[in-house]
Write a protein that holds these residues in place. Structure first.
Motif, PDB file in Angstrom:
ATOM      1  N   GLY A 145      14.028  19.510   0.170  1.00  0.00           N
ATOM      2  CA  GLY A 145      13.057  18.577  -0.453  1.00  0.00           C
ATOM      3  C   GLY A 145      12.837  17.276  -0.229  1.00  0.00           C
ATOM      4  O   GLY A 145      11.822  16.938  -0.771  1.00  0.00           O
ATOM      5  N   GLY A 146      13.460  16.816   0.853  1.00  0.00           N
ATOM      6  CA  GLY A 146      13.326  15.373   1.172  1.00  0.00           C
ATOM      7  C   GLY A 146      13.707  14.481   0.182  1.00  0.00           C
ATOM      8  O   GLY A 146      13.219  13.549   0.140  1.00  0.00           O
ATOM      9  N   LEU A 147      14.732  14.704  -0.412  1.00  0.00           N
ATOM     10  CA  LEU A 147      15.337  13.877  -1.253  1.00  0.00           C
ATOM     11  C   LEU A 147      16.140  12.783  -0.562  1.00  0.00           C
ATOM     12  O   LEU A 147      17.016  13.201   0.286  1.00  0.00           O
ATOM     13  CB  LEU A 147      16.148  14.456  -2.429  1.00  0.00           C
ATOM     14  CG  LEU A 147      16.003  15.788  -3.163  1.00  0.00           C
ATOM     15  CD1 LEU A 147      16.644  16.457  -3.836  1.00  0.00           C
ATOM     16  CD2 LEU A 147      14.613  15.586  -3.740  1.00  0.00           C
ATOM     17  N   PRO A 148      15.727  11.423  -0.581  1.00  0.00           N
ATOM     18  CA  PRO A 148      16.205  10.480   0.179  1.00  0.00           C
ATOM     19  C   PRO A 148      17.318   9.767  -0.176  1.00  0.00           C
ATOM     20  O   PRO A 148      17.553   8.553  -0.323  1.00  0.00           O
ATOM     21  CB  PRO A 148      15.021   9.434   0.246  1.00  0.00           C
ATOM     22  CG  PRO A 148      14.632   9.400  -0.975  1.00  0.00           C
ATOM     23  CD  PRO A 148      14.712  11.100  -1.673  1.00  0.00           C
ATOM     24  N   TRP A 149      18.469  10.436  -0.674  1.00  0.00           N
ATOM     25  CA  TRP A 149      19.809  10.237  -1.187  1.00  0.00           C
ATOM     26  C   TRP A 149      20.082   9.065  -0.203  1.00  0.00           C
ATOM     27  O   TRP A 149      20.477   9.322   1.157  1.00  0.00           O
ATOM     28  CB  TRP A 149      20.653  11.081  -1.298  1.00  0.00           C
ATOM     29  CG  TRP A 149      20.445  12.200  -2.520  1.00  0.00           C
ATOM     30  CD1 TRP A 149      20.187  13.673  -2.160  1.00  0.00           C
ATOM     31  CD2 TRP A 149      19.832  12.025  -3.702  1.00  0.00           C
ATOM     32  NE1 TRP A 149      19.791  14.123  -3.238  1.00  0.00           N
ATOM     33  CE2 TRP A 149      19.683  13.322  -4.162  1.00  0.00           C
ATOM     34  CE3 TRP A 149      19.675  10.873  -4.598  1.00  0.00           C
ATOM     35  CZ2 TRP A 149      18.971  13.493  -5.646  1.00  0.00           C
ATOM     36  CZ3 TRP A 149      19.079  11.287  -5.788  1.00  0.00           C
ATOM     37  CH2 TRP A 149      19.020  12.474  -6.299  1.00  0.00           C
ATOM     38  N   ASP A 150      21.017   8.038  -0.615  1.00  0.00           N
ATOM     39  CA  ASP A 150      21.992   7.093  -0.062  1.00  0.00           C
ATOM     40  C   ASP A 150      23.378   7.769   0.306  1.00  0.00           C
ATOM     41  O   ASP A 150      23.967   7.331   1.465  1.00  0.00           O
ATOM     42  CB  ASP A 150      22.089   5.864  -0.791  1.00  0.00           C
ATOM     43  CG  ASP A 150      20.734   4.991  -0.583  1.00  0.00           C
ATOM     44  OD1 ASP A 150      20.312   4.702   0.538  1.00  0.00           O
ATOM     45  OD2 ASP A 150      20.463   4.590  -1.663  1.00  0.00           O
ATOM     46  N   CYS A 151      23.700   8.674  -0.456  1.00  0.00           N
ATOM     47  CA  CYS A 151      25.015   9.202  -0.288  1.00  0.00           C
ATOM     48  C   CYS A 151      25.190  10.209  -1.285  1.00  0.00           C
ATOM     49  O   CYS A 151      24.211  10.574  -2.314  1.00  0.00           O
ATOM     50  CB  CYS A 151      26.521   8.256  -0.387  1.00  0.00           C
ATOM     51  SG  CYS A 151      26.223   7.634  -2.052  1.00  0.00           S
ATOM     52  N   ILE A 152      26.066  11.287  -1.198  1.00  0.00           N
ATOM     53  CA  ILE A 152      26.222  12.370  -1.984  1.00  0.00           C
ATOM     54  C   ILE A 152      27.492  12.292  -2.828  1.00  0.00           C
ATOM     55  O   ILE A 152      28.727  11.976  -2.447  1.00  0.00           O
ATOM     56  CB  ILE A 152      26.431  13.930  -1.254  1.00  0.00           C
ATOM     57  CG1 ILE A 152      25.400  14.157  -0.141  1.00  0.00           C
ATOM     58  CG2 ILE A 152      26.568  14.923  -2.336  1.00  0.00           C
ATOM     59  CD1 ILE A 152      23.934  14.381  -0.664  1.00  0.00           C
ATOM     60  N   LEU A 153      27.317  12.089  -4.228  1.00  0.00           N
ATOM     61  CA  LEU A 153      28.607  11.977  -5.160  1.00  0.00           C
ATOM     62  C   LEU A 153      28.539  13.256  -6.048  1.00  0.00           C
ATOM     63  O   LEU A 153      27.751  14.116  -5.779  1.00  0.00           O
ATOM     64  CB  LEU A 153      28.423  10.534  -6.034  1.00  0.00           C
ATOM     65  CG  LEU A 153      28.282   9.480  -4.965  1.00  0.00           C
ATOM     66  CD1 LEU A 153      27.787   8.137  -5.910  1.00  0.00           C
ATOM     67  CD2 LEU A 153      29.534   9.104  -4.377  1.00  0.00           C
ATOM     68  N   GLY A 154      29.572  13.351  -7.150  1.00  0.00           N
ATOM     69  CA  GLY A 154      29.414  14.324  -8.064  1.00  0.00           C
ATOM     70  C   GLY A 154      30.535  14.936  -7.852  1.00  0.00           C
ATOM     71  O   GLY A 154      31.832  14.710  -7.545  1.00  0.00           O
ATOM     72  N   ALA A 155      30.673  16.308  -8.251  1.00  0.00           N
ATOM     73  CA  ALA A 155      31.867  17.313  -8.410  1.00  0.00           C
ATOM     74  C   ALA A 155      32.714  17.437  -7.425  1.00  0.00           C
ATOM     75  O   ALA A 155      33.892  17.006  -7.888  1.00  0.00           O
ATOM     76  CB  ALA A 155      31.157  18.714  -8.985  1.00  0.00           C
ATOM     77  N   GLU A 156      32.123  17.382  -6.311  1.00  0.00           N
ATOM     78  CA  GLU A 156      33.200  17.735  -5.120  1.00  0.00           C
ATOM     79  C   GLU A 156      33.955  16.626  -4.721  1.00  0.00           C
ATOM     80  O   GLU A 156      35.312  16.935  -4.559  1.00  0.00           O
ATOM     81  CB  GLU A 156      32.276  18.201  -3.678  1.00  0.00           C
ATOM     82  CG  GLU A 156      33.398  18.655  -2.732  1.00  0.00           C
ATOM     83  CD  GLU A 156      32.648  19.417  -1.675  1.00  0.00           C
ATOM     84  OE1 GLU A 156      31.719  19.666  -1.827  1.00  0.00           O
ATOM     85  OE2 GLU A 156      33.323  19.494  -0.638  1.00  0.00           O
ATOM     86  N   ILE A 157      33.507  15.510  -4.978  1.00  0.00           N
ATOM     87  CA  ILE A 157      34.407  14.378  -4.610  1.00  0.00           C
ATOM     88  C   ILE A 157      35.589  14.111  -5.967  1.00  0.00           C
ATOM     89  O   ILE A 157      36.546  13.522  -5.686  1.00  0.00           O
ATOM     90  CB  ILE A 157      33.813  12.921  -4.281  1.00  0.00           C
ATOM     91  CG1 ILE A 157      33.154  12.522  -5.526  1.00  0.00           C
ATOM     92  CG2 ILE A 157      33.054  12.909  -3.178  1.00  0.00           C
ATOM     93  CD1 ILE A 157      32.601  10.910  -5.402  1.00  0.00           C
ATOM     94  N   ALA A 158      35.039  14.537  -6.904  1.00  0.00           N
ATOM     95  CA  ALA A 158      36.260  14.553  -8.267  1.00  0.00           C
ATOM     96  C   ALA A 158      36.888  15.845  -8.292  1.00  0.00           C
ATOM     97  O   ALA A 158      38.063  15.628  -9.044  1.00  0.00           O
ATOM     98  CB  ALA A 158      35.182  14.445  -9.528  1.00  0.00           C
ATOM     99  N   ARG A 159      36.395  16.990  -7.725  1.00  0.00           N
ATOM    100  CA  ARG A 159      36.972  18.052  -7.675  1.00  0.00           C
ATOM    101  C   ARG A 159      37.102  18.652  -9.255  1.00  0.00           C
ATOM    102  O   ARG A 159      38.351  19.144  -9.637  1.00  0.00           O
ATOM    103  CB  ARG A 159      38.496  18.187  -7.057  1.00  0.00           C
ATOM    104  CG  ARG A 159      38.416  17.886  -5.374  1.00  0.00           C
ATOM    105  CD  ARG A 159      39.669  17.995  -4.804  1.00  0.00           C
ATOM    106  NE  ARG A 159      40.008  19.458  -4.810  1.00  0.00           N
ATOM    107  CZ  ARG A 159      39.593  20.162  -3.604  1.00  0.00           C
ATOM    108  NH1 ARG A 159      38.706  19.904  -3.077  1.00  0.00           N
ATOM    109  NH2 ARG A 159      40.056  21.708  -3.858  1.00  0.00           N
TER     110      ARG A 159
END
Lengths: 227, 227
Positions: B132-146
């Motif tokens: 979709g062309g979402l210009p995130w700076d980084c990916i946070l959320g569930a996976e880094i918190a497990r």
């Protein structure tokens, strides 16, 4: 070689000129010292600090905090003081890209997932990307593995986070040692020389010393080789 | 309210129209079923699957794998079959942004770190951003918190990964429940309604039900409010 689905990159030295950038901030913050010598000494504490963690002697500590500890060590060694060492520590978030980095990454991003696989933290890599306009798709590397390169776990965790096998991922670095470790973990490899990372009298990593999948002159050339 | 240094976003429903996008791929893969009913049923298994993990009854499993398990459940319930369910599962990586999403995120990115704080994995969020062309700076959320939202750990780990306090980070969501949990964890909050996420007869989350720091019509309006 089958085409990689993702390219993961060493950052310090490979994507950005840490030495000139840190020296610039050191010169502003501590005019009394030789800024390049100070930058080299600060970077010199990098590997020993990580080695304690890689060897299990210390739990995972983000590189931001290791840099801050190392700054105190180097200030002491130089007999120097700094009005705001916490502020100077953010020099590592203000590293300029090499001239080809942004254009090359942008070209590579069109056909591949691109991400740092650096020993820098998510916070450090995120701010560095904003500083230099590095167009990463996501941030991989040491923090998601909670360990430091060249341990295999860092490369393997980065591939797994993309749900790709190591053979689908290419490690790009200006350091032969990084590529030896990545290849041992099963990744594809590309070498891009950065012959002035350590200044004009650099003697290390001037050329490929392994049979890497690709050797490119710079990131634009790498994009051509992969197009 | 002090200006947030970072904005973190719910994604499914808030940034992208998962329902119409999944229904499109279901219609192509399984012509015999009501594609919207199937998409709703597939999404309906989302929360129960995560709840087993949130409650400790199961270790962390990425959402990609929960989606795949849930697809089998829903295929069975509909008495339907699918030639390549693994391929259909990638529908969750092909979700179209709402019309204002990319422009709004791009405007917000100029002054803030922007990142997903989704229950989707790094791999899923990365591929969705490329789609979709979402210009995130980084990916946070569930996976880094497990672990899975709305557990506080997911918001707090996302803030910590940016080396920011919760009070420096704003959670943006179209779901009041997500914002209640984020505020309880100390984050700033912004509500953006997505009144057709569940179709034209949607009855939930049509308006803010809490005293959120900001309420915006869409992402472009949010960028105006924060400029």
């Amino acid at each position: 070689m089958s085409a990689p689905a993702a390219l993961i990159f060493d950052v310090f030295g490979t994507c950005v000129d840490w030495r000139a950038s840190v020296a610039r901030d050191v010169a502003n913050a501590i005019p009394s010292v030789d800024a390049f010598a100070f930058a080299d000494a600060w970077r010199g504490e990098y590997d020993p600090a990580m080695e304690r963690i890689r060897s299990g002697g210390r739990g995972y500590v983000p590189l931001d905090d290791l840099h801050r500890e190392n700054l105190d060590i180097v200030l002491d060694r130089f007999g120097a003081s700094c009005a705001d060492p916490d502020a100077l520590n953010h020099a590592w978030e203000r590293l300029d890209p090499w001239p080809d980095t942004v254009a090359g990454l942008t070209a590579l991003k069109a056909g591949h997932i691109i991400a740092p696989c650096s020993n820098g933290s998510i916070a450090l890599m995120t701010r560095l990307a904003k500083w230099g306009g590095l167009p990463w798709d996501c941030i991989l590397g040491a923090e998601i593995a909670r360990d430091y390169k060249p341990k295999a776990e860092v490369y393997l965790t980065s591939c797994a986070a993309l749900r790709l096998t190591p053979g689908e991922v290419m490690m790009v670095a200006a350091h032969n040692g990084d590529l030896h470790a990545a290849r041992a973990a099963g990744l594809l490899t590309a070498f891009v020389p950065r012959p002035t990372e350590h200044g004009t009298s650099q003697t290390t990593d001037l050329a490929a010393d392994g049979d890497w999948n690709l050797v490119a002159r710079d990131f634009n050339h790498l994009a051509e080789l992969l197009s």
